[in-house]
Every structure is written in C-alpha cells, then in structure tokens.
Write an enzyme that holds these catalytic residues in place. Structure first.
Site, PDB file in Angstrom:
ATOM      1  N   ASP A   1       0.879  -1.160   0.000  1.00 23.28           N
ATOM      2  CA  ASP A   1       0.000   0.000   0.000  1.00 23.28           C
ATOM      3  C   ASP A   1       0.919   1.212   0.000  1.00 23.28           C
ATOM      4  OD1 ASP A   1      -1.653   2.132   0.513  1.00 23.28           O
ATOM      5  OD2 ASP A   1      -2.436   1.385   2.425  1.00 23.28           O
TER       6      ASP A   1
ATOM      7  N   LYS B   1       3.470  11.454  -3.475  1.00 21.82           N
ATOM      8  CA  LYS B   1       2.465  10.693  -4.249  1.00 21.82           C
ATOM      9  C   LYS B   1       1.555  11.666  -5.003  1.00 21.82           C
ATOM     10  CE  LYS B   1      -1.260   7.290  -3.560  1.00 21.82           C
ATOM     11  NZ  LYS B   1      -1.780   6.288  -2.603  1.00 21.82           N
TER      12      LYS B   1
ATOM     13  N   GLU C   1      -7.348   0.870  -4.389  1.00 23.43           N
ATOM     14  CA  GLU C   1      -7.321   0.809  -2.922  1.00 23.43           C
ATOM     15  C   GLU C   1      -8.649   0.370  -2.288  1.00 23.43           C
ATOM     16  OE1 GLU C   1      -5.507   4.599  -1.975  1.00 23.43           O
ATOM     17  OE2 GLU C   1      -3.595   3.920  -2.781  1.00 23.43           O
TER      18      GLU C   1
ATOM     19  N   ASP D   1     -12.884   5.539   1.276  1.00 23.74           N
ATOM     20  CA  ASP D   1     -11.457   5.566   1.617  1.00 23.74           C
ATOM     21  C   ASP D   1     -10.938   7.000   1.551  1.00 23.74           C
ATOM     22  OD1 ASP D   1      -8.705   5.351   1.789  1.00 23.74           O
ATOM     23  OD2 ASP D   1      -8.494   3.812   0.253  1.00 23.74           O
TER      24      ASP D   1
HETATM   25  N1  LIG Z   1      -7.028   9.761  14.482  1.00 28.93           N
HETATM   26  C1  LIG Z   1      -6.980  10.481  13.368  1.00 28.93           C
HETATM   27  N2  LIG Z   1      -7.776  11.557  13.223  1.00 28.93           N
HETATM   28  C2  LIG Z   1      -7.750  12.313  12.118  1.00 28.93           C
HETATM   29  N3  LIG Z   1      -6.930  12.084  11.087  1.00 28.93           N
HETATM   30  C3  LIG Z   1      -6.111  11.030  11.173  1.00 28.93           C
HETATM   31  C4  LIG Z   1      -6.082  10.168  12.312  1.00 28.93           C
HETATM   32  N4  LIG Z   1      -5.144   9.213  12.110  1.00 28.93           N
HETATM   33  C5  LIG Z   1      -4.625   9.465  10.893  1.00 28.93           C
HETATM   34  N5  LIG Z   1      -5.190  10.556  10.333  1.00 28.93           N
HETATM   35  C6  LIG Z   1      -4.896  11.167   9.045  1.00 28.93           C
HETATM   36  O1  LIG Z   1      -5.042  10.199   8.041  1.00 28.93           O
HETATM   37  C7  LIG Z   1      -4.168  10.498   6.961  1.00 28.93           C
HETATM   38  C8  LIG Z   1      -3.350   9.283   6.644  1.00 28.93           C
HETATM   39  O2  LIG Z   1      -4.179   8.240   6.337  1.00 28.93           O
HETATM   40  P1  LIG Z   1      -3.648   6.966   5.553  1.00 28.93           P
HETATM   41  O3  LIG Z   1      -2.441   6.439   6.201  1.00 28.93           O
HETATM   42  O4  LIG Z   1      -4.810   6.078   5.367  1.00 28.93           O
HETATM   43  O5  LIG Z   1      -3.273   7.692   4.192  1.00 28.93           O
HETATM   44  P2  LIG Z   1      -2.381   7.168   2.995  1.00 28.93           P
HETATM   45  O6  LIG Z   1      -2.734   5.761   2.733  1.00 28.93           O
HETATM   46  O7  LIG Z   1      -0.981   7.503   3.285  1.00 28.93           O
HETATM   47  O8  LIG Z   1      -2.853   8.137   1.838  1.00 28.93           O
HETATM   48  P3  LIG Z   1      -3.566   7.829   0.435  1.00 28.93           P
HETATM   49  O9  LIG Z   1      -4.312   6.564   0.579  1.00 28.93           O
HETATM   50  O10 LIG Z   1      -4.450   9.014   0.241  1.00 28.93           O
HETATM   51  O11 LIG Z   1      -2.473   7.807  -0.537  1.00 28.93           O
HETATM   52  C9  LIG Z   1      -3.292  11.652   7.408  1.00 28.93           C
HETATM   53  O12 LIG Z   1      -3.779  12.841   6.843  1.00 28.93           O
HETATM   54  C10 LIG Z   1      -3.465  11.633   8.909  1.00 28.93           C
HETATM   55  O13 LIG Z   1      -3.298  12.912   9.481  1.00 28.93           O
HETATM   56 MG   LIG Z   2      -4.224   4.849   1.620  1.00 32.18          MG
END
Ligand SMILES: Nc1ncnc2c1ncn2[C@@H]1O[C@H](COP(=O)(O)OP(=O)(O)OP(=O)(O)O)[C@@H](O)[C@H]1O
Ligand SMILES: [Mg+2]
Length: 567
Positions: free
Chosen positions: A6, A68, A145, A168
């Site tokens: 991922d 990304k 995803e 998502d």
């Molecule tokens: N408890 C929380 N409350 C609010 N936001 C959160 C919390 N935990 C994580 N996030 C937010 O979630 C986001 C990251 O989520 P995730 O890891 O699913 O994204 P990613 O997979 O890296 O991104 P994408 O899928 O868009 O490429 C960040 O913006 C982070 O600040």
């Molecule tokens: Mg993601």
C-alpha cells in the site's frame, strides 16, 4: 513470492499472503506503518520512514514527503542537491518496503501487487509502475485501494451476501466504491473519487487557521518551520477525535504560543472539503443504480475517516453507523496481500473471485461536420470505454479520414466525463500514417484495451492495409520511457541505504531533535538532556545498555511531546 504494497501519500505498508492468510510485515523499527518520507544523510545515504518524517522539521533541505501527489507529473523535487522525480522518491519508499519484506521473509523479493487510488488516472498508474521498476520490483498487478479493502473484508466474512460501500479517505486521495458480494464472488459495481482530496488538506486548513492566529503567512515561512507547524496541526487534528477542543503549542521564534482549535471550528474551516466528498459518494451510488438505503454495509478505510466530521457526514447521509471491524490504516495492505495470494493461486483463496471496473470514461478526440456547412467542429470527446465498465475490457471504433489526400490521422486519447476534450485529461497522442493512394473514406480501427491493473493500451489498424500502430506515451509529460526507467534504476542503485541495524537509534535521535525544535525553556532543556543521555549510551557501544536507555528515553519523550507549556 509476491508481496502486497500500500503505497500511501502519508504512510506505506507491505504485506504478504502467508500460511494463515494476509500478514503485515514490520519495518526496521518494528512498526507496520512506514511514513512515506525520504531523507538523505550527510553521506548521501537514504533513510525512509519515521526518521525522515522528523527530519522534515530539522533538515528541510534534505527531506521530503507527500510526493504521491506529484505522481504523473514532471515536477522535480530538489532534495540534498539532487533533482528527483516523483517516481524516484516513490521508488525509494518501495525499495525500503522491499528490503523490510526481504528481511522478514528471508528471501529475495522481486514481484509486487501495489495498490493505487481507484481514481488515479492512466498517467499516474504508469508512473507507479515505473517507480516500482526503478526500485527493482515488477508489478504483477495494480489494485484499486477500495477494492483491496473490500477483498480484505470479503475474506473476513466469506459467506456474506451484501452490498458494500467502501469510503477511503487517506492522506491525499479520496475514493468511493460500491461492491456486491455473494458466496466469495466480489464485484465492483462502481467507483468514483477525487485524486486530490485527503486528510492532509484538513491539516493544511488547521495550519492556515493557526497562521492567522499568529499573524504568519504560510507561504513565507521557512520550510522547517512550516513542517513543524504541520506536525502540530496534525496532532491537533488527531486529538479532535477524542476531545472537543485540541490544545497544542508551537514555538514561534523565541516565543512558545498556545494554540487551540475546537471541533466546530475545524468543521467550519473545512466545509468545502466535506462538501467535495459528497460528489463522488453520490455518483458512485447512482452509477451503481442504487439508492442510499439499498446499501447494506458501509466500510471506512484510511486514517482520515477517523475524523468525527467525516463519520458524522456518513452517518447523516446513510442514516446508519459505518463499521470499522478492520483497522482502517492496514486494511488496504491486507487486501493487496489477498490479491497477491489470488495471483499466486493460493489454495486458501480457491473459491474467491473478484472483478473490478474502470472508474472513468476513456475516449478520443473527434471532429464533426457542422450542419449545413462545410466546416468542422473540433475537440469533441468520443467515449470508447464508459466509466464503470467491468475490466479487463477491450472496445473498438472505426474512424474515417475526413478528406481525400489526407496523409495522417491524429489520435488524441483523453480521460474524463466532459463533452469537450479541453475539459478532460489528455493521456497521450500519436499520428497514424495513411496509405499514399488512400481511398476517399479510408477507415482506421481504434482499439482501447484496459487491463486488470487499469493500464490502457491503444492500438490502431488501417483497415485497407492492416498496418498496426500502438500508442506510445513517450514524451508525454509525466511518463517515463523504458530507457529512462533503466537509467534511473542505475542511479538509484548508487544511493546507499542507511544501515538497517542503526535504524532505531537514528529514528530516535531524529525524533528528539524534532521535539527540541518545537520547545522552549524547561521543556527544551528536558528534551536536550534526553538527547545527551541517549548519545552517551550510544557512545558506549554496549547493545544492551543502548536498548535500555532507548526505551526509557522513548517513554519520557512521549510524555514531553504530549505535554505543552500551557497544561
Ligand atoms: N485519528 C486520526 N484523526 C484524524 N486524522 C487522522 C487520524 N489518524 C490518521 N489521520 C490522518 O489520516 C491520513 C493518513 O491516512 P492513511 O495512512 O490512510 O493515508 P495514505 O494511505 O498515506 O494516503 P492515500 O491513501 O491518500 O495515498 C493523514 O492525513 C493523517 O493525518
Ligand atoms: Mg491509503
């Protein structure tokens, strides 16, 4: 062995389909989530992950994140005096995940299933494949995803017969998919999304709000200061999941400033972002030919769906609570492992079948003769593969030359939903040479093939001669050629990785330094003594002592990070 990856905007994960089903693979710090951040140390070695994320605060010139969002563009990032493409930076993350997998599995890994936002366009998908190749991985399949998330849920509840909505909201992208599931068969009915909407946009809003309070202008701040304010804003955003108001502090020059934000305030400064999430939700439902009440289960994926305002919106729109049986942070990676298992025909997945769709319309530019005139209107979009068609799919059209003596036909490929190509995204273009003695209405067959990874191939054939040509996207902004990929692979090979066994120590030092930057007075000196205590331990070269001190220091640091001068 095929691994699942991922590759996120903020966090990346790696997984594998093991004996007991999908498994997450820990990184060198023992964590499943690897921040998608890259740092170059003084010797030019690369470090990916938590430590790089902290270096954003202390060494802004040598670290970067959120690339990304640049995938599919030619935008270069200048980092440690190197100009890097988004594919190079993503490749460094992929290489780091690959080596975590190799350390965990004890064998070389060369193949991967990589998840991408469903709403990633063809150029972004090809850039992801290129990044993998630069990292020495061949992509067995790109998986959307939300589809990956649904696979993980489907495996979890194999006998269910339900209509699922997967929402998502990650760090940088928003995807919605509707799936139907019956006895192991999962069918994506529709997908919609916004490739530039995610949790990071909410963090940006908080940053702007805090800047306003401190009379700062974010565009004029030093990169390091802005990164530090972002970390503070991100912490506040996460605190708001449990509390009505978040209190944090930021060191502005020689002053420690108390900042606070309430849930209501966050909601009012991000109204337009919340409104934007409604558009793909509505489209996915209507494209699936359903109404909101016909959806049985709502699954939330991505860290940003933890935000109360997102949960409230979903609950309000669908009049029921979403479920989150599986961890929203890891469910996509688990699904990518299931897909890897399906490709390697793992026996445990024998009765599972999955179909996906192409989430957007693909077509080409045509011209039409305006009624009653000898004139042509150009720039008309002719759809060939309509959005939400089940993939893989292959469709063709016959086009005719407009004039006698015409030497070539210009084929320009677009993606989008607008009637005129100017409002859609250009994927690529090429010219088809027509035979010298061509007939008045020479015909050309244009065939679009959209494969299971969501990658497009365009082939055209001059009907009278049978001469074929393929759309080669070379020279298109944002797309690398095979040669360029090879060259970048060699360049990247030269960049050494910071030694793995030093990763934990390096990460802790980076974290202490970042915390130090944001503190003043007593807290700052407390953090400084943690640093010297840990450096002393490191100088002893005594492994056991280092480990002991590390865990004590980590605990005290956590306390100091969470507290602020105004508690
Ligand atoms: N408890 C929380 N409350 C609010 N936001 C959160 C919390 N935990 C994580 N996030 C937010 O979630 C986001 C990251 O989520 P995730 O890891 O699913 O994204 P990613 O997979 O890296 O991104 P994408 O899928 O868009 O490429 C960040 O913006 C982070 O600040
Ligand atoms: Mg993601």
């Amino acid at each position: 062995m095929i691994i699942g990856i991922d590759l996120g905007t903020t966090n990346s994960l790696v997984s594998v389909f093991g004996e007991n089903g999908p498994e997450l693979i820990p990184n060198s710090l023992g964590s499943y989530l690897t921040p998608s951040a890259v740092f170059f140390d003084k010797s030019g070695n690369s470090i990916v992950g938590e430590s790089a994320k902290n270096h954003l605060v202390t060494n802004g010139d040598s670290s970067t994140s959120k690339f990304k969002r640049l995938m599919g563009t030619n935008q270069l990032t200048n980092i440690a005096r190197k100009n890097m493409r988004p594919e190079d930076l993503s490749a460094l993350v992929l290489r780091s995940l690959k080596s975590d997998a190799e350390a965990y599995l004890g064998c070389a890994v060369e193949k991967a299933v990589i998840s991408v936002p469903a709403y990633f366009n063809d150029i972004q998908r090809k850039a992801t494949v290129a990044a993998a190749e630069i990292a020495g991985l061949s992509v067995e399949r790109l998986i959307n995803e939300p589809t990956a998330a649904a696979l993980a849920y489907g495996l979890h509840d194999k006998d269910g017969e339900d209509t699922f909505l997967v929402v998502d909201l990650g760090g940088g992208t928003f995807d919605v998919s509707i799936l139907e599931m019956f006895s192991g068969v999962m069918e994506v009915r529709s997908s919609a999304g916004d490739a530039f909407l995610g949790g990071e946009d909410f963090t940006d809003r908080i940053v702007e709000y805090f800047c306003e309070k401190m009379d700062l202008v974010s565009d004029k701040m030093l990169a390091e200061d802005l990164s530090r304010l972002r970390l503070v804003a991100d912490r506040a955003k996460i605190m708001l999941c449990d509390e009505m108001t978040a209190n944090v502090s930021y060191r502005n020059g020689e002053e420690e400033v108390a900042l606070s934000i309430s849930r209501d305030k966050l909601e009012s400064i991000s109204k337009d972002l919340i409104n934007r999430t409604k558009i793909p939700l509505q489209r996915a439902i209507s494209d699936a030919g359903l109404t909101a009440s016909e959806i049985d289960r709502i699954v939330l994926v991505g860290g940003a769906t933890r935000m109360i305002l997102v949960r409230n919106l979903i609950t309000r729109l669908f009049k029921r609570f979403p479920e989150h049986e599986l961890d929203p942070d890891t469910v996509v990676a688990l699904g990518a492992a299931v897909q890897a298992g399906l490709i390697s025909r793992n026996a445990a997945l024998e009765d599972m079948v999955m179909t996906d769709v192409c989430p957007f319309t693909l077509g080409y530019e045509t011209s039409r003769q305006t009624l009653g005139h000898e004139q042509f209107e150009h720039g008309i979009f002719s759809p060939l593969i309509e959005r939400n068609t089940t993939i893989p799919v292959s469709r063709n059209h016959i086009v005719t030359a407009m004039q006698k003596g015409q030497k070539e036909i210009d084929i320009r490929v677009f993606q989008g939903e607008a009637p005129y190509v100017r409002d859609n995204i250009k994927i690529g273009s090429y010219k088809i040479s027509l035979p010298y003695n061509m007939k008045e209405h020479e015909e050309v067959d244009i065939r679009f093939t959209y494969d299971s990874s969501g990658v497009l191939e365009v082939i055209s054939t001059v009907v009278s001669t049978g001469k074929e040509s393929k759309l080669i996207i070379e020279g298109n902004p944002g797309t690398l050629t095979g040669k360029e990929i090879e060259k970048r692979f060699k360049e990247l090979e030269k960049i050494k990785v910071h030694p793995r066994d030093e990763a934990q120590n390096e990460a802790l030092i980076a974290r202490i330094s970042a915390a130090y930057e944001n503190a003043l007075g007593e807290r700052r000196s407390a953090i400084s003594s943690l640093l010297s205590e840990f450096e002393h331990a490191l100088a002893s070269f005594d492994k056991r002592r280092i480990e002991e001190v590390r865990s004590v220091v980590e605990e005290r640091l956590q306390y100091l990070e969470a507290s602020n001068a105004f508690d």
